[in-house]
Design an enzyme around this catalytic site. Structure first.
Site, PDB file in Angstrom:
ATOM      1  CG  ASN A   7      -1.856   1.130   1.312  1.00 45.03           C
ATOM      2  OD1 ASN A   7      -1.810   2.039   0.482  1.00 45.03           O
ATOM      3  ND2 ASN A   7      -2.733   1.104   2.298  1.00 45.03           N
ATOM      4  NE  ARG A  91      -6.282   1.335  -0.042  1.00 47.86           N
ATOM      5  CZ  ARG A  91      -6.434   2.484   0.591  1.00 47.86           C
ATOM      6  NH1 ARG A  91      -5.417   3.035   1.195  1.00 47.86           N
ATOM      7  NH2 ARG A  91      -7.599   3.066   0.626  1.00 47.86           N
ATOM      8  CG  HIS A 180     -13.209   3.334   2.918  1.00 50.82           C
ATOM      9  ND1 HIS A 180     -13.957   4.327   3.507  1.00 50.82           N
ATOM     10  CD2 HIS A 180     -11.923   3.631   3.184  1.00 50.82           C
ATOM     11  CE1 HIS A 180     -13.152   5.188   4.110  1.00 50.82           C
ATOM     12  NE2 HIS A 180     -11.901   4.795   3.909  1.00 50.82           N
ATOM     13  CG  HIS A 208     -14.154   1.841   6.453  1.00 47.56           C
ATOM     14  ND1 HIS A 208     -13.336   0.760   6.186  1.00 47.56           N
ATOM     15  CD2 HIS A 208     -13.322   2.863   6.738  1.00 47.56           C
ATOM     16  CE1 HIS A 208     -12.077   1.123   6.306  1.00 47.56           C
ATOM     17  NE2 HIS A 208     -12.035   2.400   6.634  1.00 47.56           N
ATOM     18  CG  ASN A 211      -8.196  10.230  10.259  1.00 51.06           C
ATOM     19  OD1 ASN A 211      -8.927  11.011  10.866  1.00 51.06           O
ATOM     20  ND2 ASN A 211      -7.048  10.574   9.746  1.00 51.06           N
ATOM     21  N   GLY A 330     -10.986   1.810  12.567  1.00 53.31           N
ATOM     22  CA  GLY A 330     -10.501   2.235  13.891  1.00 53.31           C
ATOM     23  C   GLY A 330     -11.583   2.572  14.887  1.00 53.31           C
ATOM     24  CG  ASN A 334     -10.636  -0.150  18.392  1.00 52.84           C
ATOM     25  OD1 ASN A 334     -10.419  -1.228  18.924  1.00 52.84           O
ATOM     26  ND2 ASN A 334     -10.032   0.236  17.288  1.00 52.84           N
TER      27      ASN A 334
HETATM   28  P1  AMP Z   1      -8.395   4.209  11.033  1.00 55.69           P
HETATM   29  O1  AMP Z   1      -8.371   5.344  10.056  1.00 55.69           O
HETATM   30  O2  AMP Z   1      -9.260   3.075  10.631  1.00 55.69           O
HETATM   31  O3  AMP Z   1      -7.012   3.779  11.465  1.00 55.69           O
HETATM   32  O4  AMP Z   1      -9.078   4.810  12.365  1.00 55.69           O
HETATM   33  C1  AMP Z   1      -8.494   5.847  13.085  1.00 55.69           C
HETATM   34  C2  AMP Z   1      -9.515   6.465  14.033  1.00 55.69           C
HETATM   35  O5  AMP Z   1     -10.018   5.458  14.926  1.00 55.69           O
HETATM   36  C3  AMP Z   1      -8.891   7.559  14.887  1.00 55.69           C
HETATM   37  O6  AMP Z   1      -9.676   8.734  14.853  1.00 55.69           O
HETATM   38  C4  AMP Z   1      -8.941   6.978  16.273  1.00 55.69           C
HETATM   39  O7  AMP Z   1      -9.205   7.958  17.226  1.00 55.69           O
HETATM   40  C5  AMP Z   1     -10.093   6.014  16.236  1.00 55.69           C
HETATM   41  N1  AMP Z   1      -9.937   5.017  17.295  1.00 55.69           N
HETATM   42  C6  AMP Z   1      -9.061   4.030  17.380  1.00 55.69           C
HETATM   43  N2  AMP Z   1      -9.203   3.374  18.553  1.00 55.69           N
HETATM   44  C7  AMP Z   1     -10.200   3.997  19.236  1.00 55.69           C
HETATM   45  C8  AMP Z   1     -10.830   3.818  20.505  1.00 55.69           C
HETATM   46  N3  AMP Z   1     -10.451   2.868  21.337  1.00 55.69           N
HETATM   47  N4  AMP Z   1     -11.830   4.660  20.845  1.00 55.69           N
HETATM   48  C9  AMP Z   1     -12.207   5.647  20.033  1.00 55.69           C
HETATM   49  N5  AMP Z   1     -11.662   5.854  18.826  1.00 55.69           N
HETATM   50  C10 AMP Z   1     -10.670   5.053  18.429  1.00 55.69           C
END
Ligand code: AMP
Length: 398
Positions: A7, A91, A180, A208, A211, A330, A334
């Protein structure tokens, strides 16, 4: 069969090496700050200690040379020779209308990807740099491109045509593409397995939420609508992206002296959760601030939840019903509070969350109760595995 998944970004390169006979990860890593001072490769072999290589890397090829040496190193390597890498899966971001599925990369594919670059000027050129660097380092290894947009090529015209003069679509291919796609496809396949039901009979809504965030309506295994558009700026509010706004706002701001570059920066980098809260683009920081009474942080979260909930509502309408809602990426994987805030407004779907299951983080499971009328699931995404699966299928089928 061992597959290397790549990627490539403009100054970064993520990789995973997978043994596809067992679908087991062998090693993963990340090259950062390529061409910038402070370049570093972090290599994480499964079952061994991670290693960092801090040295100047002017190009993606130089980063890949370091990665290749790490993969075969006696101490922290995971293969004996580069000949063990049977294929590479890339990717690739924007396939426009040229690619409705993954493809074996050849000169013609590269040419078409170059044509698509106008639609994804930040992503496609970087993907192509990654492809060319791999071709230099692994010259005789077959390579496959897996496009973020491909899964959404099944959208019907009423979903992807913008109500603009039709000539703009004909002339510039301005339409909704969606992104995505590899993630939405992966989690929809897993959802059918988790529910033990036939994907071809399920209406799913996949959220999804990372960020970058997007939602897809997946009817009988096919994407029929999604929230991102011509670019990944459309749809939901995101970490720093504004998502859907009245387009006239930009003309208004132009008249107030903002340049095109400034407006682009505002919409992509200064908006969304960061823009409203004024605190951070990271949901964890914003949730924490909201918990301590920060009103703008709470407002940012409320706007985010509201948009997710109303988009889910739109897709229930688009599919005339829904059997399952999936949370991934993310935040989706979570954040229990995000999932519960979104679902609390979906009682009309008969949704009841199991509080204990919802409190778990990052585990694949159904988080709704047994008597919930609609299933709600957390499914950790795995785009790399999906890319590797497509790569195996295409390379073996050659
Ligand atoms: P990604 O782009 O899929 O890596 O997701 C990143 C986002 O997921 C960021 O804004 C993180 O704050 C959020 N994130 C990851 N872990 C947690 C958590 N335990 N609680 C709240 N937000 C989370």
């Amino acid at each position: 069969m061992k597959v290397l998944v790549i990627n490539a970004g403009s100054s970064s390169l993520k990789y995973q090496l997978l043994d596809m006979d067992t679908e087991r990860l062998l090693a993963k890593g990340l090259a950062e700050r390529i061409g910038i001072e402070g370049s570093v490769v972090t290599h994480e072999p499964v079952g061994k200690d991670k290693v960092k290589f801090e040295r100047p890397m002017e190009t993606h090829k130089e980063a890949l040379d370091i990665i290749m040496r790490a993969l075969v190193n006696e101490q922290y390597g995971v293969i004996k020779s580069l000949n063990e890498i049977d294929a590479v899966g890339h990717r690739t971001v924007h396939g426009a209308e040229s690619f409705a599925s993954s493809v074996v990369i050849n000169d013609e594919v590269i040419e078409k990807m170059e044509e698509c670059s106008v639609l994804a000027p930040l992503h496609n050129p970087a993907n192509l740099i990654g492809i060319r660097a791999c071709q230099e380092v692994l010259p005789n290894v077959p390579m496959v491109g897996v496009f973020d947009t491909a899964f959404h090529q099944t959208m019907p015209k009423e979903a992807y045509i913008y109500p603009l003069p039709y000539e703009l679509y004909e002339k510039y291919r301005i339409r909704k593409y969606g992104f995505h796609g590899t993630s939405h496809r992966y989690v929809s396949l897993r959802a059918a397995e988790l529910l033990n039901q036939d994907l071809n009979q399920l209406k799913l809504i996949s959220c999804h939420l990372g960020n970058g965030a997007s939602i897809a309506a997946i009817r009988y295994g096919k994407s029929i609508d999604t929230s991102m558009g011509l670019t990944p700026l459309a749809g939901l509010a995101m970490g720093t992206r504004c998502g859907d706004i009245d387009p006239e706002i930009m003309i208004f701001l132009r008249q107030h002296g903002y340049t095109t570059e400034e407006l682009d920066h505002i919409m992509n980098k200064e908006s969304g959760i960061l823009g409203i809260s004024g605190i951070s683009s990271d949901f964890r920081d914003v949730e924490q601030a909201a918990d301590t009474g920060n009103k703008r942080a709470q407002l940012a979260l409320d706007v985010f939840h509201y948009r997710v909930r109303t988009t889910i509502g739109a897709y229930v309408a688009a599919m005339d019903g829904v059997d399952g809602i999936i949370f991934t990426a993310g935040l989706g994987e979570n954040s229990a509070s995000t999932r519960s805030a979104i679902c609390s407004g979906l009682t009309y779907l008969g949704i009841k969350l199991n509080a204990e299951k919802n409190s778990k983080r990052g585990e694949e499971m159904v988080i709704s109760t047994a008597d919930s009328a609609t299933n709600v699931m957390v499914i950790p995404t795995n785009e790399e595995l999906m890319i590797a699966r497509d790569t195996v299928e295409l390379v073996q089928g050659k």
